[in-house]
Design a protein around this motif. Structure first.
Motif, PDB file in Angstrom:
ATOM      1  N   LEU A 282       6.685   7.114 -15.685  1.00 37.82           N
ATOM      2  CA  LEU A 282       6.142   5.795 -15.355  1.00 37.82           C
ATOM      3  C   LEU A 282       5.363   5.907 -14.042  1.00 37.82           C
ATOM      4  N   SER A 283       4.194   5.290 -13.996  1.00 39.02           N
ATOM      5  CA  SER A 283       3.298   5.434 -12.844  1.00 39.02           C
ATOM      6  C   SER A 283       3.412   4.263 -11.879  1.00 39.02           C
ATOM      7  N   CYS A 284       3.165   4.557 -10.613  1.00 38.04           N
ATOM      8  CA  CYS A 284       3.159   3.532  -9.574  1.00 38.04           C
ATOM      9  C   CYS A 284       2.253   3.996  -8.449  1.00 38.04           C
ATOM     10  N   THR A 285       1.382   3.129  -7.998  1.00 38.25           N
ATOM     11  CA  THR A 285       0.601   3.401  -6.795  1.00 38.25           C
ATOM     12  C   THR A 285       0.793   2.239  -5.841  1.00 38.25           C
ATOM     13  N   TYR A 286       0.580   2.493  -4.565  1.00 38.66           N
ATOM     14  CA  TYR A 286       0.802   1.450  -3.567  1.00 38.66           C
ATOM     15  C   TYR A 286      -0.253   1.576  -2.477  1.00 38.66           C
ATOM     16  N   ASP A 287      -0.390   0.526  -1.737  1.00 37.67           N
ATOM     17  CA  ASP A 287      -1.363   0.513  -0.646  1.00 37.67           C
ATOM     18  C   ASP A 287      -0.659   0.068   0.627  1.00 37.67           C
TER      19      ASP A 287
END
Lengths: 115, 119
Positions: free
Chosen positions: B21-26
């Protein structure tokens, strides 16, 4: 240890009515959060308490939402008057303190439907 | 303000297989925590795994592991030997290390990924 207790589990009301949710955190947990989770989205913080004081309520719609935490233990979240867009799951979470290593414990939430 | 993005609204996996499962954050912060939470139909959020940003080693909890790429601001969850009980909503979450006032120890969640496990 007992978990975070929330009631009621479900609530259906008509728009413009009022509603209240109750949360009993884990004993000894000083920090308490209320989150709103709209269907298809992640939870969004509404208000954070440290003991009985408010740390952050910047995302709480204060014209209709209110919350209190008497004696730094139980908490209630109230909506008056409710709107259709308030339909959501309201989650309560608690932590022992604000320190970085303490985990969050969530309750099972109250599912509110406004018709 | 920090944002968390989960680009996969739904995923499915065959029982006993592996899924990511993918997750990106800023964020502009250099030190923070990242979490994966599981939310079954009971609605209670259950912590799956936690990663501290200053630790280069990827966290592992039994069948669950993460691939933390700090420079890319990516935090994916790998579930190995998937089981029927893994079926749930999975949320990626960010927590700042701000220690007082507004924003302190708040969790910011993504929109979630619904995982189905096929027998």
């Amino acid at each position: 240890e007992a978990g975070v207790a929330q009631s009621p589990r479900y609530k259906i009301i008509e728009k413009r009515q009022s509603v209240a949710f109750w949360c009993n955190p884990i004993s000894g947990h000083a920090t308490l959060y209320w989150y709103q989770q709209i269907l298809g989205q992640g939870p969004k913080l509404l208000i954070q308490f440290q003991n009985n004081g408010v740390v952050d309520d910047s995302q709480l719609p204060k014209d209709r939402f209110s919350a209190e935490r008497l004696k730094g233990v139980d908490s209630t979240l109230k909506i008056q008057p409710a709107k259709l867009e308030d339909s959501a799951v309201y989650l309560c979470a608690s932590r022992r303190g604000q320190g970085g290593t303490y985990g969050y414990t969530f309750g099972s939430g109250t599912r509110l439907t406004v018709v | 303000a920090q944002t968390v993005t989960q680009s996969q609204p739904e995923m499915s996996v065959q029982e006993a297989e592996t899924v990511t499962l993918s997750c990106t954050y800023d964020t502009s912060e250099s030190d923070y925590y990242l979490f994966w939470y599981k939310q079954p139909p009971s609605r209670q959020m259950i912590l799956v795994i936690r990663q501290e940003a200053y630790k280069q080693q990827n966290a592992t909890e039994n069948r669950f592991s993460v691939n933390f790429q700090k420079a890319a601001k990516s935090f994916s969850l790998k579930i190995s030997d998937s089981q029927l009980g893994d079926a749930a909503m999975y949320f990626c979450a960010y927590r700042s290390k701000i220690t007082s006032g507004a924003g302190s120890y708040q969790l910011t969640f993504g929109k979630g990924t619904k995982l189905s496990v096929i027998p």
